[in-house]
Scaffold this active site. Sequence first.
Site, PDB file in Angstrom:
ATOM      1  N   ASP A  99    -127.372  19.617  39.447  1.00  0.00           N
ATOM      2  CA  ASP A  99    -128.130  20.862  39.285  1.00  0.00           C
ATOM      3  C   ASP A  99    -129.373  20.601  38.428  1.00  0.00           C
ATOM      4  O   ASP A  99    -129.399  19.644  37.648  1.00  0.00           O
ATOM      5  CB  ASP A  99    -127.269  21.926  38.592  1.00  0.00           C
ATOM      6  CG  ASP A  99    -126.052  22.288  39.415  1.00  0.00           C
ATOM      7  OD1 ASP A  99    -126.093  22.093  40.642  1.00  0.00           O
ATOM      8  OD2 ASP A  99    -125.062  22.756  38.815  1.00  0.00           O
TER       9      ASP A  99
HETATM   10  N1  URA Z   1    -120.898  20.282  38.906  1.00  0.00           N
HETATM   11  C1  URA Z   1    -121.792  21.252  38.624  1.00  0.00           C
HETATM   12  O1  URA Z   1    -121.423  22.421  38.451  1.00  0.00           O
HETATM   13  N2  URA Z   1    -123.101  20.904  38.528  1.00  0.00           N
HETATM   14  C2  URA Z   1    -123.550  19.634  38.683  1.00  0.00           C
HETATM   15  O2  URA Z   1    -124.745  19.389  38.559  1.00  0.00           O
HETATM   16  C3  URA Z   1    -122.607  18.624  38.968  1.00  0.00           C
HETATM   17  C4  URA Z   1    -121.288  18.977  39.072  1.00  0.00           C
END
Ligand code: URA
Length: 238
Positions: free
Chosen positions: A107
């Site tokens: 993310d």
């Molecule tokens: N899980 C998440 O919620 N976000 C990420 O970036 C990676 C794993």
Amino acid sequence: MAKKLDLERILKNQGFGARKLCRIMIINEEITVNGEMCDDPSAEFELENLKFTVKGEPWEYREKSYLMMHKPSNYECSHKTQHHPTIYSLLSHPLVERGVQCIGRLDEDTTGLILISDDGQFIHKMSSPKHKVPKIYEVTCKHPVSDDQIAHILQGVQLVDEDAPIAALHCTRVSDNVIHMTLAEGKYHQVKRMVAAISNRVEALKRIQIGELQLPQDLAVGKWRWLTAEDMLKLGVK
Ligand code: URA
């Protein structure tokens, strides 16, 4: 017999632009090969252990690119981003030109270890659900994490849109609000959704390990480096 290629094609293959552009750089004496300037676009060189410079910047010939990056916050893992700069803007331009892709996305607000390559087989192996490469996340939660919450994550939590509960492979508390969670899958927002399912909330998320490969302490945020043979072994690739 050792594989040979002409300089113009070598530069093009390595991501330095169209053949015409590479030819111009060569003729303009902007390229050295194994320590010596070469202004002949058709001069042939063995590819193994080939070292060259382009406008003074040193490179090594690589059939395929395998790298790791310490992803910063506020960067997106796609080529066409919406709200933030792309992580590809942190790479040398020839790598982007070669068409490297990151393996699984983090993310925009997640930091940590991300692998990047232009080798389709490697990308498939590392991202395929069949191979189940474990990933470890350092999760800072809004509220202290209780033993019950950890037990719940290890037993499995039901996420919206998933058929069956999903469990972490491991989950350990590092401090009151920080846990290390190991996941075998890479579902959309998986860590955040799992933590929300135990009535807590992710405040900061950092991926610290993929397979046996840890995010190196000395790889600064926003920096990348080539994967070594030892790193590849830690990823289960020979
Ligand atoms: N899980 C998440 O919620 N976000 C990420 O970036 C990676 C794993």
